[in-house]
Design a protein around this motif. Structure first.
Motif: not given
Length: 981
Positions: A566-579
């Motif tokens: 449910e968060l695939k569309e809004y979140c990315v991981i690059d050293r930190e979790l950014l949503c």
């Protein structure tokens, strides 16, 4: 006879009392005798005076003056100053003594017994009278004592006059007692001056301080006073004053006193006024100008008076600005030219009010403390007219124990308009340690207190001092080494034992926008950043309100297998979790605070601190508001009243006879001759010329209905021989109240309600409702427009036309009910709008179709009833009260009435009275006098004497002339001779 007591300040028991009583107080001066007060006033005005000048100024002998001066010196009021040029006396302020001087004072000067004499000084009494000599003794010592109070037998001339000339007292410490010596002056004593001495002694307990002696005088006057002759002049002062109620004034003000002089002698006399007790600069004397009488020679100064006449002299007292406070009692003397030896004296009393102005400054002389104390100076400048005694003390509440204070003198006495200074040294104690590399600032407070309790403008003054810093190079290396070692040890301990494990940390948790709008159907979207995303096990997001109630349901995101679907569309991981733009279900209007709860994969740190957003607001749909609501103008005038027009429509004669036939059979109506033009009754009910011109010029007769009252108003019509019609003109609606308003968010309005009420809340105009669901209603389209969702209405009619006070209420019914059911509905009121009543006017009052005259007089015929036709027209407010007196009372604004005349001789006043709601009353009245014919003569009586042939007959306007009498025409009521009125 008893005078004011004197308190001897020298009897104080300690140094503090000496300093407290060491000043010249007006209270102490008022306790002196009259002669002693005169001496004090003279010395205060002339500062330094010799014995001869004082005795000459107060009008006594040098011997008596010296005796009083010695008493004043012993009490501390005066001091003797010796110079090579001679001795003179001055006011003794008895300046504050230092502690060393107090220690050096002989013990004999500090007495344990306080003595109060009453009366003190000189006593004046007539032969044969009695007075009391009171002595109050207070034991202020440190032990109980037996004290004897006696009148000295050897040196006192009044010893034999007292029954008990000696008394003994036993007083404990702090106790006081009064001894009263009743003294009876023998009637045989010659009038002169007698002296006495009072001795107070305590040889067993205070041998070093006693005996104490006080001397006084008794002046015996003749018992029979000199009789004032009737022809001696007299005078009176205006206003009258006395010592208990003197005239109060301030320095620099003036006081006017009038001297009314009465010359009761039989000779022309001239009077002048002197005031020997005051400096000539303090007083101005004005004699009247232009009052010279015949035979009197004018002088440059003086008041000339003829025998048995009075005059006035004006005295203006003008004490200077620097006059000391106190009560002054100058003597006014009036001199007579004819009787130079005649002493006309009076005393006026005025009081100079005290001024307490005092300027105080704390001046810093040296603030930096190194090897010497800081220096300060307290400066006192008195602008008051009384002596001031002040106490100073210093303290430092915040730095207690760090500073010591040393005053040059803790008490000071300031003479009127004088100056004083006190030096202060402030030094640090051992507890005050200097700082490294920076100066230390310390503060303290100097408090000032008035001994007499007089309030000061400011009694606390703040001072500062600086403690220099230590040299920078002291102990620098040692301090650095110690700090480095301690820091290293602390870091090693933390690294090996207390270093926290790595955990995910929320570095950002916020909303994409701080504000959302319900009208746009927007939901709150969140944004967050979390470090160490590989340690995140679970994220829980929940929305709360201000009261911690749940507004958005909790949502749990499981990160055990990475980012949840449910968060695939809004979140990315690059050293930190950014949503970003993570949607929520928060759409309702409110204030939200979202909190995030992280769960870590590390079993030691599964519970982590909560992260919260700031307030996020979802704005509700804006409700309509009343921005402006007012009347066009605050005052209106009631519209001109609508008066109906009366139209008389003639009735066919057959109909009229049919209507009157029953009446004719029973009442024998008059013949046609009674309706002839010569019959005055034919004009009783004749219509106005305008109606006759409009309606076929037909005369209407009403003798057939004499017993019926014809009465019609604008509201209805009663029976009448004609058809009476009313024509109502169109009402004037221009003066009704009109309103303006401006509303915001007009699209949210379902209905407007407008109602007019009285100030007491009573509904005065009909409520109006306007439905806005389909736009502006038809009734408001000529007055209202909507632009940018704002509704502006001008000159909206309210149907409020009647006079009175109105408060209009405009209420809004919204399309959508408010969120809070207890919310107050949107409503606004105007200020009070007043409709003034239309001014009342009596437009018409007619009798028999003509304007009413002041008085009517009629000769009655017993065979024919007589009536008057009264019509009126009144222009007034609709709420006005219209009365026709004495009958029928309340009537309409327009009306007509047939009034039968009284068959007897009478005089009736008819009044038309109009009362407007605002209290305006107007009236018009006229008098109707009826004269009944004399009774028929009896057969046995002598017939009445016939009138001379040259006396013309008088025809009544309502009675037809008899056939056998000549017709000389009719007389209008205004032509009736005065004998018939």
């Amino acid at each position: 006879m008893r005078s004011d007591p004197t308190i001897f300040a020298s009897n104080s028991d300690n140094s503090n009392d000496i300093e407290q009583n060491a000043g010249l107080s007006m209270v102490d001066i008022l306790t002196l005798s009259t002669q002693q007060q005169q001496i004090i006033n003279w010395v205060m005005r002339h500062r330094e005076s010799t014995l001869e000048a004082i005795s000459s100024g107060i009008g006594t002998t040098p011997e008596d003056t010296l005796l009083e001066i010695e008493a004043l010196i012993s009490q501390g009021f005066l001091e003797l100053i010796s110079n090579p040029g001679g001795n003179y006396y001055a006011i003794d302020f008895r300046r504050q003594q230092s502690i060393n001087n107090l220690d050096a004072m002989p013990k004999a000067a500090i007495r344990p017994l306080s003595i109060i004499l009453n009366p003190s000084g000189t006593v004046s009494i007539a032969t044969g009278e009695k007075f009391e000599l009171c002595v109050t003794v207070t034991n202020q010592g440190n032990r109980s004592a037996v004290i004897s109070v006696v009148i000295d037998q050897d040196s006192s001339s009044i010893y034999s006059w007292c029954t008990f000339p000696s008394e003994r007292l036993a007083l404990s410490v702090g106790q006081s007692c009064e001894v009263v010596f009743p003294i009876q002056v023998p009637p045989t004593m010659p009038p002169k001056e007698y002296g006495y001495t009072i001795i107070i002694d305590a040889p067993e307990h205070y041998p070093e301080d006693t005996p104490i002696q006080y001397k006084g005088r008794v002046i015996v006057t003749p018992s029979i006073q000199e009789v004032v002759r009737v022809n001696d002049p007299s005078f009176a002062t205006i206003p009258r004053t006395n010592s208990a109620s003197p005239h109060q004034m301030r320095g620099g003000e003036i006081w006017q006193v009038l001297i009314s002089v009465n010359n009761r002698s039989e000779r022309v006399d001239r009077f002048r006024v002197t005031i020997p007790d005051l400096d000539p600069k303090w007083v101005s004397i004005y004699y009247p100008e232009g009052l010279a009488l015949a035979g009197v020679v004018e002088a440059t100064e003086g008041l000339p008076l003829n025998p048995d006449t009075q005059g006035q002299i004006t005295i203006i007292f003008k004490p200077p600005m620097d006059t000391w406070a106190g009560i002054y009692s100058p003597t006014i003397r009036v001199h007579s030219t004819n009787n130079p030896d005649l002493a006309l004296l009076d005393i006026v009393y005025f009081e100079i009010l005290p001024v307490y102005q005092l300027d105080i400054q704390l001046v810093t002389l040296l603030t930096r403390v190194e090897n010497q104390p800081s220096l300060y100076e307290m400066r006192f400048k008195s602008s008051s007219n009384i002596a001031r005694e002040l106490i100073v003390r210093a303290s430092s509440p915040e730095q207690d124990g760090l500073l010591t204070y040393s005053f040059s003198s803790e008490e000071t006495r300031i003479s009127p308009y004088g100056n004083s200074r006190i030096n202060l040294e402030v030094q640090t104690t051992k507890k005050c340690k200097p700082k490294f590399l920076s100066e230390r600032y310390l503060s303290f407070i100097v408090e000032v207190e008035d001994k007499q309790g007089v309030a000061l403008v400011s009694d606390r003054y703040l001072g500062n001092l600086i403690v220099p810093a230590r040299p920078w190079w002291q102990l620098v290396l040692v301090i650095i080494g110690i700090i480095g070692i301690i820091g290293t040890i602390i870091f090693l301990i933390w690294w090996f034992f207390f270093r926290p494990p790595e955990v995910p940390v929320v570095v950002e948790f916020t909303s994409e926008s701080p504000n959302y709008r319900e009208v746009a159907n927007e939901s709150i979207r969140l944004r967050w950043r979390v470090t160490n995303p590989d340690l995140i096990k679970e994220i829980k997001v929940e929305g709360l309100g201000e009261d911690q109630t749940t507004l958005s349901q909790p949502v749990v995101y499981n990160f055990s297998a990475g980012i949840p679907p449910e968060l695939k569309e809004y979140c990315v991981i690059d050293r930190e979790l950014l949503c970003q733009n993570v949607p929520t279900d928060a759409r309702k209007p409110s204030q939200y605070i979202f909190q995030m709860n992280l769960a870590s994969k590390n079993p030691k740190t599964r519970t982590l601190p909560l992260a919260k957003t700031t307030k996020i607001i979802v704005e509700p749909v804006p409700q309509a508001q009343i921005l402006e609501f007012a009347s066009n103008k605050p005052l209106y005038t009631e519209s001109r009243p609508v008066l109906p027009t009366i139209v008389l429509v003639p009735v066919a004669k057959s109909d009229q006879q049919a209507n009157n036939a029953p009446k004719a059979e029973t009442n024998n109506p008059p013949t046609s001759t009674e309706a002839s033009p010569s019959n005055p009754a034919s004009s009783v009910n004749s219509p106005s010329p305008e109606v006759v011109a409009a309606k076929a010029k037909e005369t209407v007769f009403i003798p057939e209905v004499l017993e019926k009252r014809v009465f019609f108003t604008a509201l209805g019509i009663a029976e009448s021989p004609t058809k009476l019609g009313l024509i109502k003109p169109k009402p004037d609606l221009d003066n009704e109240v009109r309103l303006n308003w401006r509303l915001s968010n007009a699209s949210q309005i379902r209905e407007l309600t407008l109602v007019g009420r009285s100030p007491e809340g009573e509904i005065k105009s009909p409520p109006l409702k306007y439905l806005l669901t389909e736009g502006i209603p038809r009734s408001l389209r000529p007055y209202c427009t909507i632009s940018n969702d704002e509704m502006v209405c001008k000159n909206v009619p309210t149907e409020a036309k009647a006079s009175g006070n109105y408060i209009f209420e405009l209420a809004i019914v919204p399309r959508k009910p408010p969120i809070d059911p207890k919310a107050v509905p949107v409503m606004r009121k105007t200020e009070i709008v007043k409709i003034a009543p239309y001014p009342a006017k009596i437009l018409e009052l007619k009798v028999n179709g003509q304007d009413a005259l002041p008085q009517y007089s009629f000769n009655l015929n017993p065979d024919i009833p007589s009536i008057l036709t009264l019509s009126w027209k009144v222009e007034a407010s609709a709420a006005a009260k219209i009365d026709l007196l004495p009958a029928p009372g309340n009537v309409a604004a327009v009306g007509q009435l047939a009034l039968p005349l009284s068959p007897k001789s009478a005089e009736v006043t008819y009044t038309l009275k109009v009362t407007n709601p605002d209290g305006q009353i107007i009236m018009r009245s006229f008098i109707v006098q009826t004269i009944a014919p004399p009774p028929a003569p009896k057969p046995e009586e002598t017939p009445p004497i016939a009138l001379p042939p040259d006396v013309p007959a008088i025809d009544s306007p309502l009675i037809p002339a008899p056939p056998n009498q000549r017709s000389g025409g009719t007389l209008t009521p205004s032509e009736v001779p005065p004998s018939q009125k």
